[in-house]
Design a protein around this motif. Structure first.
Motif, short mmCIF file in Angstrom:
data_model
loop_
_atom_site.label_atom_id
_atom_site.label_comp_id
_atom_site.label_asym_id
_atom_site.label_seq_id
_atom_site.Cartn_x
_atom_site.Cartn_y
_atom_site.Cartn_z
N MET A 168 17.67 -31.56 -4.42
CA MET A 168 17.89 -31.31 -3.00
C MET A 168 17.19 -32.38 -2.19
SD MET A 168 16.93 -27.91 -0.79
CE MET A 168 18.00 -26.89 -1.79
N GLY A 169 17.88 -32.97 -1.24
CA GLY A 169 17.31 -34.04 -0.44
C GLY A 169 16.25 -33.55 0.50
N THR A 170 15.48 -34.49 1.05
CA THR A 170 14.39 -34.15 1.95
C THR A 170 14.90 -33.53 3.23
OG1 THR A 170 13.13 -35.98 1.07
CG2 THR A 170 12.37 -35.07 3.11
N ASP A 171 15.98 -34.07 3.79
CA ASP A 171 16.51 -33.54 5.02
C ASP A 171 16.90 -32.08 4.87
OD1 ASP A 171 16.13 -35.95 6.25
OD2 ASP A 171 18.15 -36.69 5.83
N ASN A 172 17.54 -31.76 3.71
CA ASN A 172 17.92 -30.38 3.48
C ASN A 172 16.70 -29.48 3.33
OD1 ASN A 172 20.65 -30.98 3.50
ND2 ASN A 172 20.70 -31.43 1.31
N ARG A 173 15.65 -30.00 2.70
CA ARG A 173 14.42 -29.23 2.55
C ARG A 173 13.82 -28.92 3.90
NH1 ARG A 173 12.52 -32.93 -1.24
NH2 ARG A 173 10.84 -33.46 0.18
N LYS A 174 13.85 -29.88 4.81
CA LYS A 174 13.27 -29.67 6.13
C LYS A 174 14.04 -28.63 6.93
CE LYS A 174 11.08 -34.12 6.89
NZ LYS A 174 10.97 -35.24 7.80
N LEU A 209 15.27 -25.94 5.71
CA LEU A 209 14.99 -24.61 5.20
C LEU A 209 13.84 -23.99 5.99
CD1 LEU A 209 15.06 -25.24 1.34
CD2 LEU A 209 16.79 -24.08 2.70
N ARG A 210 13.95 -22.68 6.22
CA ARG A 210 12.88 -21.96 6.90
C ARG A 210 11.93 -21.44 5.83
NH1 ARG A 210 15.20 -18.88 12.22
NH2 ARG A 210 16.20 -20.70 13.15
N LEU A 211 10.81 -22.09 5.70
CA LEU A 211 9.88 -21.80 4.61
C LEU A 211 8.91 -20.69 5.01
CD1 LEU A 211 9.04 -25.46 3.57
CD2 LEU A 211 10.62 -23.91 2.43
N GLU A 212 8.68 -19.78 4.08
CA GLU A 212 7.62 -18.81 4.25
C GLU A 212 6.37 -19.36 3.55
OE1 GLU A 212 7.82 -16.32 6.28
OE2 GLU A 212 9.91 -16.80 6.69
N VAL A 213 5.31 -18.56 3.50
CA VAL A 213 4.02 -19.05 2.99
C VAL A 213 4.15 -19.55 1.55
CG1 VAL A 213 1.66 -18.38 2.40
CG2 VAL A 213 2.67 -17.59 4.55
N TRP A 216 -4.19 -29.54 3.04
CA TRP A 216 -3.77 -30.57 4.01
C TRP A 216 -2.28 -30.87 3.89
CZ3 TRP A 216 -8.38 -33.87 1.95
CH2 TRP A 216 -9.58 -33.34 2.44
N ILE A 217 -1.79 -30.95 2.64
CA ILE A 217 -0.36 -31.20 2.46
C ILE A 217 0.45 -30.00 2.96
CG2 ILE A 217 1.45 -31.71 0.78
CD1 ILE A 217 -0.69 -32.98 -1.00
N ALA A 218 -0.05 -28.79 2.70
CA ALA A 218 0.64 -27.59 3.17
C ALA A 218 0.69 -27.55 4.69
CB ALA A 218 -0.07 -26.34 2.63
N CYS A 219 -0.36 -27.99 5.36
CA CYS A 219 -0.37 -28.04 6.82
C CYS A 219 0.64 -29.05 7.34
CB CYS A 219 -1.77 -28.40 7.33
SG CYS A 219 -2.97 -27.07 7.15
N MET A 220 0.84 -30.15 6.59
CA MET A 220 1.85 -31.12 6.97
C MET A 220 3.26 -30.53 6.85
SD MET A 220 4.21 -33.41 5.43
CE MET A 220 3.61 -33.57 3.77
N VAL A 221 3.50 -29.80 5.74
CA VAL A 221 4.80 -29.14 5.56
C VAL A 221 4.99 -28.06 6.62
CG1 VAL A 221 6.20 -27.76 3.97
CG2 VAL A 221 4.77 -29.60 3.08
N CYS A 248 7.56 -25.87 11.47
CA CYS A 248 7.43 -25.35 12.84
C CYS A 248 8.23 -26.22 13.82
CB CYS A 248 5.97 -25.30 13.26
SG CYS A 248 4.99 -24.02 12.44
N LYS A 249 8.16 -27.52 13.62
CA LYS A 249 8.89 -28.46 14.49
C LYS A 249 10.39 -28.23 14.38
CE LYS A 249 9.09 -33.42 15.54
NZ LYS A 249 8.61 -34.77 15.12
N THR A 250 10.88 -28.02 13.15
CA THR A 250 12.30 -27.76 12.94
C THR A 250 12.73 -26.47 13.61
OG1 THR A 250 12.25 -28.94 10.82
CG2 THR A 250 14.08 -27.42 11.18
N ARG A 251 11.90 -25.44 13.50
CA ARG A 251 12.23 -24.15 14.11
C ARG A 251 12.29 -24.24 15.63
NH1 ARG A 251 10.11 -19.08 10.68
NH2 ARG A 251 10.25 -19.96 8.61
N ILE A 252 11.36 -24.98 16.22
CA ILE A 252 11.36 -25.14 17.68
C ILE A 252 12.60 -25.90 18.14
CG2 ILE A 252 10.20 -26.30 19.59
CD1 ILE A 252 8.83 -23.75 18.81
N LEU A 253 12.97 -26.96 17.39
CA LEU A 253 14.16 -27.73 17.75
C LEU A 253 15.41 -26.88 17.62
CD1 LEU A 253 13.34 -31.16 16.05
CD2 LEU A 253 13.30 -30.63 18.49
#
Length: 313
Positions: A1-7, A9-13, A284-289, A294-299
């Motif tokens: 799965m590509g990165t764009d598709n991953r972004k 997705l609405r990820l839970e914890v 730190w990586i999890a905070c980046m994800v 969050c940015k995707t959800r707001i958009l």
């Protein structure tokens, strides 16, 4: 799965944690680079946490009453003023300075490099970065400056909140000794501690995202904090649970070490800090994800609102 598709997705914890571990493990060069970059912080953490645990044990002894017969309504500041000596005061000052300066700077440097490279891996196509590309990637002065300014704000806010938590723990532990007589105060301090801890975890998610914003977007200080609060709006529960996972990880690592006396030195202390450092890198990586999610959800929310306004008009 590509990165764009991953972004998209609405990820839970669990999904955020899984993505963070995947980013760390999918590129062996990134893993090696992270280990090298984290080594100075790890080395200092072994020294710092040894000093911290010894001070905690000494503080507990200091707050323990010597005469239980006259121990009716103790207050933390009374015990401290009665039992504190100059050497112990110097230790507290030294511990505070170690936390505020070298530990903060080493953690900031490691966090900046880790998040910057993890973001490039997360945002890039399937082609992995080479080790040479990772070393050659410059950290621009503007990015370093904005991240440092935001981290100072975050350090101030988190330190104030932690001091409040420590004050509640000290009061709670003392009141607990006379549980029957101080049952009301025990319940009040216990409830206040849990409430403040939950808010601290929620705020920690926003503070960490503000540092991520400074690294990736070069927004600094109050602007980064405000933007982080805006992006995390509606995702407070996820942020709180995400930070709770890493908080529990740190406590579960430190408690056995404290109880078993590993702070006296040796392999146990080194092993505890190795796993603690690994947890920090994943955090730190999890905070980046979490920031990207969050940015995707707001958009998406903005697009839905605009579509709704167009349809209504």
């Amino acid at each position: 799965m590509g990165t764009d598709n991953r972004k998209n997705l609405r990820l839970e914890v669990f999904g955020i944690l899984k993505e963070a571990v995947s980013i760390l493990c999918k590129n062996i060069n990134f893993l090696i680079f992270t280990i090298i970059v984290s080594f100075p912080l790890l080395s200092f953490m072994v020294y710092y946490e040894t000093f911290l645990f010894k001070t905690m044990v000494e503080t507990w002894d200091l707050l323990s009453p010597r005469d239980y017969s006259n121990y009716n309504r103790p207050l933390p500041y009374q015990l401290i003023t009665e039992n504190m000596n100059r050497d112990f005061a110097y230790k507290l000052i030294q511990l505070g300075l170690l936390y505020l300066v070298p530990l903060h700077l080493l953690e900031l440097f490691t966090m900046l490099l880790t998040i910057d490279l993890a973001s490039k891996i997360y945002s890039s196509e399937d082609r992995p970065l080479t080790f040479k590309e990772m070393i050659e990637k410059p950290i621009y002065k503007a990015k370093l400056s904005s991240t440092f300014i935001t981290s100072v704000y975050v350090l101030f806010l988190s330190t104030c909140t932690l001091l409040g938590l420590i004050w509640l723990v000290i009061n709670y532990s003392i009141m607990l000794r006379n549980f029957i007589y101080n049952v009301l105060f025990t319940v009040i301090y216990g409830a206040a501690f849990v409430a403040l801890l939950m808010k601290y975890l929620e705020w920690s998610a926003q503070w960490n995202v503000s540092v991520v914003i400074s690294i990736l977007e070069k927004v600094k200080g109050v602007e980064a904090l405000v933007l982080s609060a805006y992006l995390c709006r509606g995702s407070e529960k996820r942020g709180r649970l995400l930070m709770l996972v890493f908080f529990a990880w740190g406590v579960c690592l430190r408690l056995p070490c404290l109880v078993l006396g590993c702070y006296e030195g040796g392999f146990g202390m080194v092993l505890q800090n190795v796993f603690n450092s690994l947890g920090n890198v994943i955090k730190w990586i999890a905070c980046m994800v979490y920031f990207y999610d969050c940015k995707t959800r707001i958009l998406e929310k903005k697009v839905d609102e605009e579509v709704g306004n167009v349809e209504s008009s």
